[in-house]
Design a protein around this motif. Structure first.
Motif, PDB file in Angstrom:
ATOM      1  N   SER A 117       0.839  -1.196   0.000  1.00  0.00           N
ATOM      2  CA  SER A 117       0.000   0.000   0.000  1.00  0.00           C
ATOM      3  C   SER A 117       0.877   1.250   0.000  1.00  0.00           C
ATOM      4  N   PRO A 118       0.731   2.115  -1.007  1.00  0.00           N
ATOM      5  CA  PRO A 118       1.561   3.321  -1.071  1.00  0.00           C
ATOM      6  C   PRO A 118       1.069   4.452  -0.163  1.00  0.00           C
ATOM      7  N   TYR A 119      -0.150   4.312   0.405  1.00  0.00           N
ATOM      8  CA  TYR A 119      -0.691   5.383   1.234  1.00  0.00           C
ATOM      9  C   TYR A 119      -1.737   4.845   2.211  1.00  0.00           C
ATOM     10  N   ILE A 120      -2.137   5.708   3.153  1.00  0.00           N
ATOM     11  CA  ILE A 120      -3.269   5.462   4.030  1.00  0.00           C
ATOM     12  C   ILE A 120      -4.041   6.768   4.108  1.00  0.00           C
ATOM     13  N   GLU A 121      -5.362   6.672   4.133  1.00  0.00           N
ATOM     14  CA  GLU A 121      -6.168   7.883   4.259  1.00  0.00           C
ATOM     15  C   GLU A 121      -5.988   8.444   5.666  1.00  0.00           C
ATOM     16  N   ILE A 122      -5.955   9.762   5.771  1.00  0.00           N
ATOM     17  CA  ILE A 122      -5.638  10.413   7.038  1.00  0.00           C
ATOM     18  C   ILE A 122      -6.595  10.013   8.162  1.00  0.00           C
ATOM     19  N   ASN A 123      -7.882   9.893   7.850  1.00  0.00           N
ATOM     20  CA  ASN A 123      -8.838   9.508   8.892  1.00  0.00           C
ATOM     21  C   ASN A 123      -8.565   8.090   9.392  1.00  0.00           C
ATOM     22  N   GLN A 124      -8.138   7.196   8.501  1.00  0.00           N
ATOM     23  CA  GLN A 124      -7.817   5.822   8.895  1.00  0.00           C
ATOM     24  C   GLN A 124      -6.493   5.755   9.656  1.00  0.00           C
ATOM     25  N   LEU A 125      -5.568   6.649   9.333  1.00  0.00           N
ATOM     26  CA  LEU A 125      -4.304   6.734  10.070  1.00  0.00           C
ATOM     27  C   LEU A 125      -4.563   7.129  11.522  1.00  0.00           C
ATOM     28  N   LEU A 126      -5.433   8.102  11.714  1.00  0.00           N
ATOM     29  CA  LEU A 126      -5.760   8.540  13.077  1.00  0.00           C
ATOM     30  C   LEU A 126      -6.393   7.404  13.874  1.00  0.00           C
ATOM     31  N   LYS A 127      -7.233   6.610  13.206  1.00  0.00           N
ATOM     32  CA  LYS A 127      -7.848   5.451  13.856  1.00  0.00           C
ATOM     33  C   LYS A 127      -6.797   4.382  14.152  1.00  0.00           C
ATOM     34  N   ALA A 128      -5.957   4.067  13.178  1.00  0.00           N
ATOM     35  CA  ALA A 128      -4.955   2.998  13.321  1.00  0.00           C
ATOM     36  C   ALA A 128      -3.925   3.293  14.414  1.00  0.00           C
ATOM     37  N   THR A 129      -3.661   4.558  14.652  1.00  0.00           N
ATOM     38  CA  THR A 129      -2.677   4.927  15.676  1.00  0.00           C
ATOM     39  C   THR A 129      -3.321   5.157  17.045  1.00  0.00           C
ATOM     40  N   GLY A 130      -4.643   4.990  17.115  1.00  0.00           N
ATOM     41  CA  GLY A 130      -5.334   5.107  18.391  1.00  0.00           C
ATOM     42  C   GLY A 130      -5.666   6.528  18.821  1.00  0.00           C
ATOM     43  N   LEU A 131      -5.531   7.482  17.917  1.00  0.00           N
ATOM     44  CA  LEU A 131      -5.852   8.867  18.273  1.00  0.00           C
ATOM     45  C   LEU A 131      -7.350   9.136  18.262  1.00  0.00           C
ATOM     46  N   CYS A 132      -8.112   8.225  17.648  1.00  0.00           N
ATOM     47  CA  CYS A 132      -9.569   8.300  17.696  1.00  0.00           C
ATOM     48  C   CYS A 132     -10.120   6.886  17.561  1.00  0.00           C
ATOM     49  N   ASP A 133     -11.405   6.727  17.840  1.00  0.00           N
ATOM     50  CA  ASP A 133     -12.019   5.401  17.874  1.00  0.00           C
ATOM     51  C   ASP A 133     -12.517   4.899  16.526  1.00  0.00           C
TER      52      ASP A 133
END
Length: 85
Positions: free
Chosen positions: A12-28
């Motif tokens: 995967s060359p990228y991740i969508e920003i909203n999914q990045l925030l979820k994946a790193t635990g910054l949001c649910d």
């Protein structure tokens, strides 16, 4: 400021920003991530990001609150055995 190193999924060359925030635990959820972006609480490379599904790629730095996320490309498995055939 806390620093999180995030590695993109293999192939995967990228991740969508909203999914990045979820994946790193910054949001649910991805929806909560979109709300953070819409509220102007997220920046990429020091510039406020307004696109809720912006594509974040290797080397980019995302900041949200007191957390900095450094995005890295998938490097593949590491062979630490060190032997030769």
């Amino acid at each position: 400021m806390s620093i999180i190193e995030f590695t993109l999924a293999e192939g995967s060359p990228y991740i969508e920003i909203n999914q990045l925030l979820k994946a790193t635990g910054l949001c649910d959820s991805g929806g909560a991530g979109k709300m953070l972006v819409a509220d102007g609480q997220v920046s990429v490379g020091g510039v406020v990001e307004t696109r809720k599904t912006a594509k974040i790629r290797d080397g980019q730095i995302v900041t949200c609150g007191g957390v900095r996320i450094v995005v890295r490309a998938f490097a593949g498995p590491h062979d630490d055995a060190g032997g030769s055939a």
